[in-house]
Motif scaffolding. Sequence first.
Motif, PDB file in Angstrom:
ATOM      1  N   ASP A  17       0.805  -1.224   0.000  1.00 46.67           N
ATOM      2  CA  ASP A  17       0.000   0.000   0.000  1.00 46.67           C
ATOM      3  C   ASP A  17       0.838   1.275   0.000  1.00 46.67           C
ATOM      4  O   ASP A  17       0.400   2.300  -0.515  1.00 46.67           O
ATOM      5  N   ASP A  18       2.016   1.223   0.592  1.00 42.47           N
ATOM      6  CA  ASP A  18       2.887   2.408   0.517  1.00 42.47           C
ATOM      7  C   ASP A  18       4.345   1.992   0.698  1.00 42.47           C
ATOM      8  O   ASP A  18       4.638   0.918   1.235  1.00 42.47           O
ATOM      9  N   TRP A  36       2.491   6.265  -2.379  1.00 38.72           N
ATOM     10  CA  TRP A  36       1.258   5.746  -1.802  1.00 38.72           C
ATOM     11  C   TRP A  36       0.087   6.291  -2.616  1.00 38.72           C
ATOM     12  O   TRP A  36       0.260   7.226  -3.413  1.00 38.72           O
ATOM     13  N   SER A  37      -1.067   5.684  -2.447  1.00 38.37           N
ATOM     14  CA  SER A  37      -2.248   6.033  -3.251  1.00 38.37           C
ATOM     15  C   SER A  37      -1.931   5.964  -4.738  1.00 38.37           C
ATOM     16  O   SER A  37      -2.402   6.782  -5.530  1.00 38.37           O
ATOM     17  N   ASP A  38      -1.081   4.969  -5.109  1.00 32.41           N
ATOM     18  CA  ASP A  38      -0.709   4.728  -6.512  1.00 32.41           C
ATOM     19  C   ASP A  38      -0.042   5.938  -7.159  1.00 32.41           C
ATOM     20  O   ASP A  38      -0.147   6.141  -8.373  1.00 32.41           O
ATOM     21  N   ALA A  39       0.640   6.750  -6.389  1.00 32.27           N
ATOM     22  CA  ALA A  39       1.312   7.930  -6.946  1.00 32.27           C
ATOM     23  C   ALA A  39       2.602   8.204  -6.183  1.00 32.27           C
ATOM     24  O   ALA A  39       2.696   7.945  -4.979  1.00 32.27           O
ATOM     25  N   GLN A  41       5.238  10.480  -4.289  1.00 25.81           N
ATOM     26  CA  GLN A  41       5.098  11.628  -3.401  1.00 25.81           C
ATOM     27  C   GLN A  41       6.444  12.338  -3.281  1.00 25.81           C
ATOM     28  O   GLN A  41       7.470  11.693  -3.108  1.00 25.81           O
ATOM     29  N   ASN A 104      -1.744  -1.846   4.754  1.00 23.20           N
ATOM     30  CA  ASN A 104      -2.723  -1.241   5.656  1.00 23.20           C
ATOM     31  C   ASN A 104      -3.399  -2.251   6.571  1.00 23.20           C
ATOM     32  O   ASN A 104      -4.197  -1.869   7.429  1.00 23.20           O
TER      33      ASN A 104
END
Length: 305
Positions: A17-18, A36-39, A41, A104
């Motif tokens: 997940d991250d 994380w969140s498929d992007a 950072q 998660n």
Amino acid sequence: PVLDTILDHAMKLIAADDAHIFLYDGERLVFGTAMWSDAHQQQLFAEPRPDNLTYTVARTGKRLVIPDVNTHPLFQNWQWDGAIIGLPLRIGDQVLGVMTIAFNSPHAFDENEIRVLELLADQASVTIQNARLFEETRRRLDELAIVSDVVLGGATGRPFDEIVARATDTLGKLWPNAHMGFLFVDDQILRIHPSYRGIPPEEFEDLTLPLYQGITGWAVKERQPVRIGDVTSDPRYIAGTQDTHSEMVAPLVVGEHAIGVINVESPQPDAFSEDDLRLLTTLAGQLATLFDKMRLDAALAEHAA
């Protein structure tokens, strides 16, 4: 970009997940990259706590696998029900950073997942090491260019004030956030050269320092370079620029006397290394020799006249 690619593969191979990569200098962790969140950072969600998993892996140099954070003492009072693995990024015995991969919800990491992640961690380690070596080489070239510029400036007969100003501007590229410049002995005071960075021009006329006071005065008196990580703990320090935390000074020595100093001040604590002081001392020696030569040339021209 390479670190981002490594995280891409890590997330896809084990469907996490991250993921994070932190760089480590032996004392502190610095954010490298995250996903994380498929992007990807570009900034940190939260600073690593001194006693957390990431610092534990960095200090021990050993991987840490936690299938369920609720059962581990590092995550007491932590509002999270996930799983995490921390892998050291090492070259030999030196830890360059830490890669963390998290879920998660609880997750049983199997041997295949751990082996793949360790291979990716090895690639990240090589990437970080290569980048540091490249940066070190580039910096050495910059240092040689500075010294060369000073020597060539004297050989081509440029005015001394111009050489000092050019040296100040070039040094400013190495330490862009620092206040720096030259101070020269004038009877019983140290007079700041107009090229000094970080002081408004209108303040130069009345701005002088007692000859043997402060850290700059100590360098003149002892004819020795000095590097201070925290000026507030040094009794020699005389408050000048309000945001100064660290300082280094190199004297310009001619014979048995110092004719001035190069002073560099930073708002960051421990901003300068021994290599930085070595460069400053080398440049001070070149400028002192050049100044003495120009003084002798002027005396000879006056005698001839």
